[in-house]
Design a protein around this motif. Structure first.
Motif, mmCIF file in Angstrom:
data_model
loop_
_atom_site.group_PDB
_atom_site.id
_atom_site.type_symbol
_atom_site.label_atom_id
_atom_site.label_comp_id
_atom_site.label_asym_id
_atom_site.label_seq_id
_atom_site.Cartn_x
_atom_site.Cartn_y
_atom_site.Cartn_z
ATOM 1 N N LEU A 92 0.820 -1.208 0.000
ATOM 2 C CA LEU A 92 0.000 0.000 0.000
ATOM 3 C C LEU A 92 0.856 1.260 0.000
ATOM 4 O O LEU A 92 0.455 2.298 -0.518
ATOM 5 N N LEU A 93 2.050 1.184 0.571
ATOM 6 C CA LEU A 93 2.912 2.354 0.695
ATOM 7 C C LEU A 93 3.988 2.400 -0.376
ATOM 8 O O LEU A 93 4.957 3.148 -0.278
ATOM 9 N N ASP A 94 3.844 1.587 -1.415
ATOM 10 C CA ASP A 94 4.813 1.551 -2.504
ATOM 11 C C ASP A 94 4.811 2.891 -3.254
ATOM 12 O O ASP A 94 3.755 3.467 -3.518
ATOM 13 N N LEU A 95 5.989 3.380 -3.603
ATOM 14 C CA LEU A 95 6.108 4.658 -4.310
ATOM 15 C C LEU A 95 6.650 4.468 -5.720
ATOM 16 O O LEU A 95 7.402 5.289 -6.235
ATOM 17 N N SER A 96 6.272 3.388 -6.370
ATOM 18 C CA SER A 96 6.789 3.089 -7.706
ATOM 19 C C SER A 96 5.965 3.748 -8.808
ATOM 20 O O SER A 96 6.370 3.737 -9.965
ATOM 21 N N ASP A 97 4.809 4.319 -8.472
ATOM 22 C CA ASP A 97 3.941 4.892 -9.516
ATOM 23 C C ASP A 97 3.914 6.414 -9.434
ATOM 24 O O ASP A 97 2.864 7.049 -9.490
ATOM 25 N N LEU A 98 5.095 7.012 -9.319
ATOM 26 C CA LEU A 98 5.181 8.467 -9.262
ATOM 27 C C LEU A 98 4.694 9.080 -10.565
ATOM 28 O O LEU A 98 4.996 8.574 -11.648
ATOM 29 N N PRO A 99 3.959 10.175 -10.501
ATOM 30 C CA PRO A 99 3.462 10.831 -11.719
ATOM 31 C C PRO A 99 4.563 11.655 -12.375
ATOM 32 O O PRO A 99 5.684 11.758 -11.863
ATOM 33 N N HIS A 100 4.226 12.262 -13.502
ATOM 34 C CA HIS A 100 5.165 13.160 -14.167
ATOM 35 C C HIS A 100 5.548 14.280 -13.193
ATOM 36 O O HIS A 100 4.684 14.832 -12.503
ATOM 37 N N PRO A 101 6.832 14.624 -13.086
ATOM 38 C CA PRO A 101 7.254 15.611 -12.079
ATOM 39 C C PRO A 101 6.609 16.983 -12.225
ATOM 40 O O PRO A 101 6.548 17.750 -11.255
ATOM 41 N N MET A 102 6.093 17.323 -13.421
ATOM 42 C CA MET A 102 5.471 18.634 -13.625
ATOM 43 C C MET A 102 4.008 18.663 -13.196
ATOM 44 O O MET A 102 3.418 19.740 -13.090
ATOM 45 N N LEU A 103 3.399 17.495 -12.941
ATOM 46 C CA LEU A 103 1.961 17.453 -12.678
ATOM 47 C C LEU A 103 1.592 18.213 -11.402
ATOM 48 O O LEU A 103 0.650 19.010 -11.399
ATOM 49 N N GLU A 104 2.318 17.972 -10.320
ATOM 50 C CA GLU A 104 1.997 18.652 -9.067
ATOM 51 C C GLU A 104 2.236 20.158 -9.179
ATOM 52 O O GLU A 104 1.452 20.963 -8.665
ATOM 53 N N LYS A 105 3.311 20.567 -9.871
ATOM 54 C CA LYS A 105 3.561 21.995 -10.059
ATOM 55 C C LYS A 105 2.437 22.627 -10.871
ATOM 56 O O LYS A 105 1.977 23.734 -10.554
ATOM 57 N N GLU A 139 -6.591 10.276 -19.411
ATOM 58 C CA GLU A 139 -7.259 9.364 -20.331
ATOM 59 C C GLU A 139 -6.239 8.398 -20.909
ATOM 60 O O GLU A 139 -5.173 8.807 -21.380
ATOM 61 N N LYS A 140 -6.567 7.100 -20.846
ATOM 62 C CA LYS A 140 -5.674 6.057 -21.353
ATOM 63 C C LYS A 140 -4.265 6.204 -20.771
ATOM 64 O O LYS A 140 -3.262 6.161 -21.480
ATOM 65 N N SER A 141 -4.214 6.394 -19.443
ATOM 66 C CA SER A 141 -2.963 6.459 -18.686
ATOM 67 C C SER A 141 -2.113 7.680 -19.016
ATOM 68 O O SER A 141 -0.922 7.715 -18.702
ATOM 69 N N VAL A 142 -2.694 8.683 -19.653
ATOM 70 C CA VAL A 142 -1.957 9.895 -19.998
ATOM 71 C C VAL A 142 -2.700 11.110 -19.441
ATOM 72 O O VAL A 142 -3.913 11.237 -19.617
ATOM 73 N N TRP A 143 -1.973 12.003 -18.761
ATOM 74 C CA TRP A 143 -2.553 13.249 -18.278
ATOM 75 C C TRP A 143 -2.549 14.273 -19.407
ATOM 76 O O TRP A 143 -1.528 14.454 -20.087
ATOM 77 N N LEU A 144 -3.685 14.951 -19.596
ATOM 78 C CA LEU A 144 -3.842 15.892 -20.699
ATOM 79 C C LEU A 144 -4.356 17.241 -20.197
ATOM 80 O O LEU A 144 -5.187 17.295 -19.281
ATOM 81 N N ILE A 145 -3.848 18.311 -20.793
ATOM 82 C CA ILE A 145 -4.327 19.662 -20.527
ATOM 83 C C ILE A 145 -5.255 20.063 -21.666
ATOM 84 O O ILE A 145 -4.858 20.021 -22.831
ATOM 85 N N GLU A 146 -6.481 20.418 -21.347
ATOM 86 C CA GLU A 146 -7.383 20.993 -22.334
ATOM 87 C C GLU A 146 -7.464 22.488 -22.051
ATOM 88 O O GLU A 146 -7.887 22.908 -20.966
ATOM 89 N N GLY A 147 -7.013 23.283 -23.011
ATOM 90 C CA GLY A 147 -6.996 24.715 -22.791
ATOM 91 C C GLY A 147 -7.399 25.499 -24.024
ATOM 92 O O GLY A 147 -7.462 24.963 -25.138
ATOM 93 N N PHE A 148 -7.675 26.763 -23.813
ATOM 94 C CA PHE A 148 -7.999 27.683 -24.907
ATOM 95 C C PHE A 148 -6.752 28.492 -25.198
ATOM 96 O O PHE A 148 -6.252 29.228 -24.346
ATOM 97 N N ASP A 149 -6.208 28.334 -26.410
ATOM 98 C CA ASP A 149 -5.009 29.055 -26.825
ATOM 99 C C ASP A 149 -5.345 30.543 -26.968
ATOM 100 O O ASP A 149 -6.144 30.931 -27.817
ATOM 101 N N LEU A 150 -4.752 31.370 -26.123
ATOM 102 C CA LEU A 150 -5.087 32.794 -26.099
ATOM 103 C C LEU A 150 -4.538 33.544 -27.308
ATOM 104 O O LEU A 150 -5.032 34.626 -27.646
ATOM 105 N N LYS A 151 -3.556 32.980 -27.981
ATOM 106 C CA LYS A 151 -2.977 33.641 -29.156
ATOM 107 C C LYS A 151 -3.730 33.263 -30.422
ATOM 108 O O LYS A 151 -4.150 34.123 -31.202
#
Length: 275
Positions: A92-105, A139-151
């Motif tokens: 239960l305390l295994d830390l082998s599935d760390l997310p992408h390092p930028m996700l928390e930031k 989705e499908k094991s991948v984190w995705l950003i959905e955003g509106f491109d301001l430019k």
């Protein structure tokens, strides 16, 4: 009860908090403890953020509960196997599935501000986009950003795996939220895929479906439904994904509207199984 108390008899006796211990301000019932830990068990190997915090939280909770409660959790951990469980190491305390390092930031920044300046690595090129964040989803094991491109003033999907930096976008260059919503409404895509689903297909839908696809039930018992969505037929990856998913739904569907490009891919796929 798992409370850090000691009792002393005699004239000056009584109940005392154990040395180096504090009384928890929140009391958990047996079922609440089980619910928390089963939630932890079910989300192992999902690359979710705050994994180290979840580990420390689990350790603190284990230290607050009784030996009998701990034994129950150990037994549950051995018996219950979820999709992300490694049966050879169900720690239960295994830390082998760390997310992408930028996700928390990314989460920390967007909690303060939804207007972001993001930098990504695309193949051998570094690009930056000013976006207004609409959703962050997995989705499908991948984190995705959905955003509106301001430019470019259009919707954009960006994998978190490509992210190299994120920071708030300067105030003076922003578009108002009202204008963003107006632009999104104007860009609403027409429907080009309409499917009726029976009970077996609905059961398959509940097992897995693209996050942007939803059902409209057509009877009060939720045994029939209709699905309407838009497929970008010029995007090979999206075409492959929707084709695989339609075949996954099985035979309990009726096609009311479908782009000929998808039909051709399905026919080609089915031809692979013919002698």
């Amino acid at each position: 009860m798992g409370m850090p108390l000691v009792a002393e008899v005699g004239r000056d006796g009584g109940y005392f908090v154990m040395n180096n211990s504090i009384l928890p301000t929140v009391r958990f019932t047996d079922n609440e403890i089980k619910a928390l830990f089963i939630g932890f068990m079910a989300t192992r190997n999902q690359q979710l953020p705050y994994l180290k915090s979840r580990q420390s939280l689990a350790e603190k909770l284990l230290g607050l509960i009784s030996k009998n409660q701990q034994d129950d959790l150990v037994l549950l951990n051995q018996i219950l196997l979820f999709e992300g469980t490694n049966p050879n190491n169900p720690d239960l305390l295994d830390l082998s599935d760390l997310p992408h390092p930028m996700l928390e930031k990314l989460i920390q920044v967007l909690l303060r501000d939804e207007y972001l300046w993001i930098t990504i690595q695309e193949e051998m090129e570094i690009k930056s986009y000013p976006i207004y964040l609409l959703h962050l989803y997995r989705e499908k094991s991948v984190w995705l950003i959905e955003g509106f491109d301001l430019k470019e003033e259009k919707r954009r999907i960006i994998p978190v795996d490509d992210l190299t930096n994120v920071e708030p976008y300067p105030l003076k260059k922003r578009i108002s939220k009202k204008k963003i919503q107006e632009q999104l409404r104007k860009q609403e895509e027409i429907t080009n895929l309409v499917i009726e689903l029976g009970p077996k297909a609905i059961a398959q839908f509940r097992k897995y479906h693209p996050i942007k696809v939803s059902l409209s039930y057509t009877n009060p018992y939720q045994t029939t439904a209709i699905l309407r969505t838009y497929v970008h037929v010029d995007k090979a990856e999206e075409m492959t994904a929707i084709t695989n998913w339609l075949l996954f739904l099985g035979g309990d569907i009726k096609i009311r509207e479908m782009p000929k490009e998808i039909l051709e891919v399905i026919q080609e796929r089915m031809g692979l199984y013919l002698p």
